[in-house]
Scaffold this motif. Structure first.
Motif, PDB file in Angstrom:
ATOM      1  N   ALA A 307       0.807  -1.226   0.000  1.00 42.96           N
ATOM      2  CA  ALA A 307       0.000   0.000   0.000  1.00 42.96           C
ATOM      3  C   ALA A 307       0.840   1.276   0.000  1.00 42.96           C
ATOM      4  O   ALA A 307       0.309   2.365  -0.227  1.00 42.96           O
ATOM      5  CB  ALA A 307      -0.928  -0.002   1.219  1.00 42.96           C
ATOM      6  N   LEU A 308       2.139   1.152   0.245  1.00 39.18           N
ATOM      7  CA  LEU A 308       3.003   2.331   0.259  1.00 39.18           C
ATOM      8  C   LEU A 308       3.300   2.790  -1.167  1.00 39.18           C
ATOM      9  O   LEU A 308       3.457   1.978  -2.077  1.00 39.18           O
ATOM     10  CB  LEU A 308       4.315   2.022   0.973  1.00 39.18           C
ATOM     11  N   ASP A 309       3.408   4.102  -1.360  1.00 39.38           N
ATOM     12  CA  ASP A 309       3.739   4.606  -2.684  1.00 39.38           C
ATOM     13  C   ASP A 309       5.237   4.586  -2.951  1.00 39.38           C
ATOM     14  O   ASP A 309       5.674   4.704  -4.097  1.00 39.38           O
ATOM     15  CB  ASP A 309       3.185   6.022  -2.886  1.00 39.38           C
ATOM     16  N   ARG A 310       6.028   4.409  -1.887  1.00 36.39           N
ATOM     17  CA  ARG A 310       7.486   4.286  -2.025  1.00 36.39           C
ATOM     18  C   ARG A 310       8.029   3.619  -0.775  1.00 36.39           C
ATOM     19  O   ARG A 310       7.421   3.691   0.292  1.00 36.39           O
ATOM     20  CB  ARG A 310       8.147   5.653  -2.216  1.00 36.39           C
ATOM     21  N   PRO A 311       9.203   2.987  -0.851  1.00 35.72           N
ATOM     22  CA  PRO A 311       9.795   2.394   0.349  1.00 35.72           C
ATOM     23  C   PRO A 311      10.240   3.481   1.327  1.00 35.72           C
ATOM     24  O   PRO A 311      10.606   4.586   0.916  1.00 35.72           O
ATOM     25  CB  PRO A 311      11.005   1.625  -0.199  1.00 35.72           C
ATOM     26  N   PRO A 312      10.231   3.197   2.610  1.00 36.25           N
ATOM     27  CA  PRO A 312      10.744   4.159   3.589  1.00 36.25           C
ATOM     28  C   PRO A 312      12.227   4.436   3.356  1.00 36.25           C
ATOM     29  O   PRO A 312      12.954   3.606   2.795  1.00 36.25           O
ATOM     30  CB  PRO A 312      10.524   3.461   4.933  1.00 36.25           C
ATOM     31  N   ALA A 313      12.665   5.604   3.805  1.00 38.38           N
ATOM     32  CA  ALA A 313      14.074   5.975   3.632  1.00 38.38           C
ATOM     33  C   ALA A 313      14.990   5.174   4.548  1.00 38.38           C
ATOM     34  O   ALA A 313      16.157   4.948   4.221  1.00 38.38           O
ATOM     35  CB  ALA A 313      14.255   7.472   3.890  1.00 38.38           C
ATOM     36  N   ARG A 314      14.480   4.752   5.693  1.00 39.01           N
ATOM     37  CA  ARG A 314      15.296   4.003   6.651  1.00 39.01           C
ATOM     38  C   ARG A 314      15.007   2.506   6.531  1.00 39.01           C
ATOM     39  O   ARG A 314      13.973   2.101   5.996  1.00 39.01           O
ATOM     40  CB  ARG A 314      14.994   4.480   8.085  1.00 39.01           C
ATOM     41  N   PRO A 315      15.921   1.648   7.040  1.00 35.48           N
ATOM     42  CA  PRO A 315      15.665   0.209   6.982  1.00 35.48           C
ATOM     43  C   PRO A 315      14.393  -0.165   7.741  1.00 35.48           C
ATOM     44  O   PRO A 315      13.982   0.504   8.690  1.00 35.48           O
ATOM     45  CB  PRO A 315      16.899  -0.385   7.658  1.00 35.48           C
ATOM     46  N   TYR A 316      13.773  -1.242   7.321  1.00 37.02           N
ATOM     47  CA  TYR A 316      12.564  -1.730   7.984  1.00 37.02           C
ATOM     48  C   TYR A 316      12.499  -3.239   7.814  1.00 37.02           C
ATOM     49  O   TYR A 316      13.133  -3.819   6.927  1.00 37.02           O
ATOM     50  CB  TYR A 316      11.309  -1.076   7.398  1.00 37.02           C
ATOM     51  N   GLY A 317      11.752  -3.884   8.692  1.00 36.13           N
ATOM     52  CA  GLY A 317      11.614  -5.330   8.627  1.00 36.13           C
ATOM     53  C   GLY A 317      10.624  -5.800   9.668  1.00 36.13           C
ATOM     54  O   GLY A 317       9.744  -5.041  10.085  1.00 36.13           O
ATOM     55  N   VAL A 318      10.761  -7.052  10.094  1.00 33.13           N
ATOM     56  CA  VAL A 318       9.882  -7.584  11.123  1.00 33.13           C
ATOM     57  C   VAL A 318      10.699  -7.917  12.367  1.00 33.13           C
ATOM     58  O   VAL A 318      11.908  -8.126  12.302  1.00 33.13           O
ATOM     59  CB  VAL A 318       9.121  -8.846  10.647  1.00 33.13           C
ATOM     60  N   GLY A 319      10.016  -7.938  13.487  1.00 34.69           N
ATOM     61  CA  GLY A 319      10.600  -8.382  14.745  1.00 34.69           C
ATOM     62  C   GLY A 319       9.873  -9.647  15.182  1.00 34.69           C
ATOM     63  O   GLY A 319       8.649  -9.631  15.356  1.00 34.69           O
ATOM     64  N   ILE A 320      10.598 -10.736  15.338  1.00 33.39           N
ATOM     65  CA  ILE A 320       9.982 -12.032  15.640  1.00 33.39           C
ATOM     66  C   ILE A 320       9.893 -12.217  17.151  1.00 33.39           C
ATOM     67  O   ILE A 320      10.897 -12.154  17.856  1.00 33.39           O
ATOM     68  CB  ILE A 320      10.790 -13.173  15.011  1.00 33.39           C
ATOM     69  N   TYR A 321       8.679 -12.428  17.611  1.00 32.39           N
ATOM     70  CA  TYR A 321       8.454 -12.675  19.035  1.00 32.39           C
ATOM     71  C   TYR A 321       7.885 -14.091  19.192  1.00 32.39           C
ATOM     72  O   TYR A 321       6.722 -14.330  18.895  1.00 32.39           O
ATOM     73  CB  TYR A 321       7.476 -11.653  19.617  1.00 32.39           C
ATOM     74  N   ALA A 322       8.734 -15.028  19.559  1.00 32.94           N
ATOM     75  CA  ALA A 322      10.034 -14.822  20.169  1.00 32.94           C
ATOM     76  C   ALA A 322      10.919 -16.014  19.819  1.00 32.94           C
ATOM     77  O   ALA A 322      10.450 -17.061  19.372  1.00 32.94           O
ATOM     78  CB  ALA A 322       9.895 -14.715  21.675  1.00 32.94           C
ATOM     79  N   GLU A 323      12.219 -15.877  20.093  1.00 32.60           N
ATOM     80  CA  GLU A 323      13.198 -16.938  19.811  1.00 32.60           C
ATOM     81  C   GLU A 323      12.851 -18.242  20.517  1.00 32.60           C
ATOM     82  O   GLU A 323      13.009 -19.334  19.957  1.00 32.60           O
ATOM     83  CB  GLU A 323      14.589 -16.449  20.231  1.00 32.60           C
ATOM     84  N   TRP A 324      12.345 -18.171  21.736  1.00 34.71           N
ATOM     85  CA  TRP A 324      12.120 -19.374  22.534  1.00 34.71           C
ATOM     86  C   TRP A 324      10.816 -20.087  22.169  1.00 34.71           C
ATOM     87  O   TRP A 324      10.541 -21.162  22.680  1.00 34.71           O
ATOM     88  CB  TRP A 324      12.140 -19.050  24.027  1.00 34.71           C
ATOM     89  N   THR A 325      10.015 -19.510  21.276  1.00 40.69           N
ATOM     90  CA  THR A 325       8.775 -20.168  20.856  1.00 40.69           C
ATOM     91  C   THR A 325       8.774 -20.531  19.382  1.00 40.69           C
ATOM     92  O   THR A 325       7.838 -21.179  18.920  1.00 40.69           O
ATOM     93  CB  THR A 325       7.558 -19.265  21.143  1.00 40.69           C
ATOM     94  N   THR A 326       9.797 -20.123  18.633  1.00 40.62           N
ATOM     95  CA  THR A 326       9.802 -20.344  17.187  1.00 40.62           C
ATOM     96  C   THR A 326      10.292 -21.751  16.864  1.00 40.62           C
ATOM     97  O   THR A 326      11.416 -22.119  17.207  1.00 40.62           O
ATOM     98  CB  THR A 326      10.700 -19.316  16.480  1.00 40.62           C
ATOM     99  N   ILE A 327       9.444 -22.528  16.193  1.00 41.08           N
ATOM    100  CA  ILE A 327       9.800 -23.895  15.839  1.00 41.08           C
ATOM    101  C   ILE A 327      10.387 -23.913  14.423  1.00 41.08           C
ATOM    102  O   ILE A 327      10.221 -22.957  13.657  1.00 41.08           O
ATOM    103  CB  ILE A 327       8.569 -24.828  15.930  1.00 41.08           C
ATOM    104  N   PRO A 328      11.101 -24.991  14.040  1.00 44.22           N
ATOM    105  CA  PRO A 328      11.712 -25.049  12.711  1.00 44.22           C
ATOM    106  C   PRO A 328      10.741 -24.790  11.569  1.00 44.22           C
ATOM    107  O   PRO A 328      11.092 -24.135  10.575  1.00 44.22           O
ATOM    108  CB  PRO A 328      12.292 -26.465  12.660  1.00 44.22           C
ATOM    109  N   ALA A 329       9.511 -25.289  11.680  1.00 45.70           N
ATOM    110  CA  ALA A 329       8.531 -25.066  10.607  1.00 45.70           C
ATOM    111  C   ALA A 329       8.229 -23.581  10.442  1.00 45.70           C
ATOM    112  O   ALA A 329       7.995 -23.104   9.318  1.00 45.70           O
ATOM    113  CB  ALA A 329       7.245 -25.841  10.910  1.00 45.70           C
TER     114      ALA A 329
END
Length: 344
Positions: A307-329
């Motif tokens: 939906a953005l008309d252009r990428p943001p000027a600064r880096p962006y991504g996702v934050g995964i919550y959390a390392e201790w609950t993330t399974i290989p799948a």
């Protein structure tokens, strides 16, 4: 008789009202479902964060465990890890026993995950109206928090990651703490990041919430959502802002995805040119949770990017919550559905 006719009319009106309400709900659900069907065009990025459990800082680990952690971070293009290192005590300190393994962790990160920034994840329940732990309104407590931050930077952490909750849009004490912490981190060439709830739905509704929802005892406050003005103020004081978008609390996948998309688009339009933004996505919900899980969240974030008309000027991504609950799948789904093609 007249009273019978009034009852019949009342029942008829009630029936029509219920039918109209059900029709509106059906239109909403149907519209969201139709919107949800096309595959997003946007791909994700290789600027991504991960919240990690306290044991990495507080307990000893084998060399193989450190190697496995480094491989996990490299394979999934994680640039920043928020290692839980607190929480703060009421006086703004953290007992040394809680981070006795921190120096070894930093050494292992330098060896097995070079270039990945290890940040000290510090926070507490913010004291309000006698409820909570850490009173940020007290200048002495804020000064103690800063001294504790300095200790973690001395240990070698690449930054400080704050997660104080709840934070309301009139919390000037937290803004002052952010300002002073930024002075500290920049003087050391390090980062300051902050986790904050998603934006309010309507900024103008905050006074209504305040008037209608009983105050006191902390948990009865109106929803702790930042306004656009407050989020801009935080972004101007932070190198990174992580939006806690998870817990969409929607009944269907399309509505949950719409929630992630709306917050992604709105947040990046607002502060994406000011600071690095991580949109929080959950891995603590099972994959069979059809309304809110990692695939739904990633797809929703990508729809927000579309939906953005252009990428943001600064880096962006996702934050995964959390390392201790993330399974290989889930890691496999993340690589397939988020990372740019050819980067995994």
């Amino acid at each position: 008789m007249a009273w019978k006719r009034r009852i019949v009319r009342g029942l008829r009106w009630a029936g029509w009202t219920a039918a109209c309400a059900l029709g509106l709900v059906a239109l909403l659900l149907g519209g969201a479902w139709v919107w949800w069907q096309p595959e997003p065009e946007a791909r994700g990025t290789v600027a991504n964060a991960l919240w990690a459990r306290h044991q990495w800082v507080g307990e000893e680990h084998t060399e193989q465990e450190y190697r496995d952690l480094g491989r996990l971070l490299r394979e999934n293009r994680i640039t920043d890890v928020f290692f839980h290192a607190g929480p703060f005590e009421a006086d703004g300190t953290v007992p040394p026993a809680k981070y006795r393994n921190a120096r070894r962790l930093i050494q292992a990160m330098r060896e097995h995950a070079p270039g990945v920034r290890a940040q000290a994840y510090l926070g507490q329940i913010r004291k309000l109206d006698g409820y909570g732990v850490t009173d940020l309104d007290d200048p002495a407590v804020r000064a103690s928090v800063l001294r504790t931050d300095a200790l973690f930077l001395d240990l070698g952490f690449d930054g400080i990651h704050y997660d104080f909750e709840p934070i309301y849009a009139d919390d000037t004490a937290f803004l002052e703490l952010m300002e002073k912490t930024r002075e500290l981190t920049r003087s050391r060439g390090r980062l300051l990041s902050v986790a904050i709830e998603q934006l309010t739905l309507v900024d103008g509704a905050q006074p209504i919430y305040r008037a209608l929802i009983p105050q006191g005892h902390g948990r009865f406050h109106y929803p702790p959502r930042p306004t656009e003005e407050y989020l801009r103020a935080l972004a101007d004081r932070a190198d990174q802002v992580a939006i806690m978008t998870y817990d969409a609390a929607q009944p269907t996948a399309s509505l949950a995805g719409l929630d992630y998309a709306r917050h992604t688009e709105r947040t990046l339009r607002l502060i994406g040119d000011r600071t690095t933004v991580f949109m929080g996505v959950p891995t603590y919900r099972p994959l069979m949770d059809w309304a809110d899980n990692l695939p739904v969240a990633l797809r929703g974030v990508r729809r927000g990017l579309d939906a953005l008309d252009r990428p943001p000027a600064r880096p962006y991504g996702v934050g995964i919550y959390a390392e201790w609950t993330t399974i290989p799948a889930e890691w496999a789904l993340y690589r397939a559905n988020w990372l740019p093609r050819g980067s995994a």
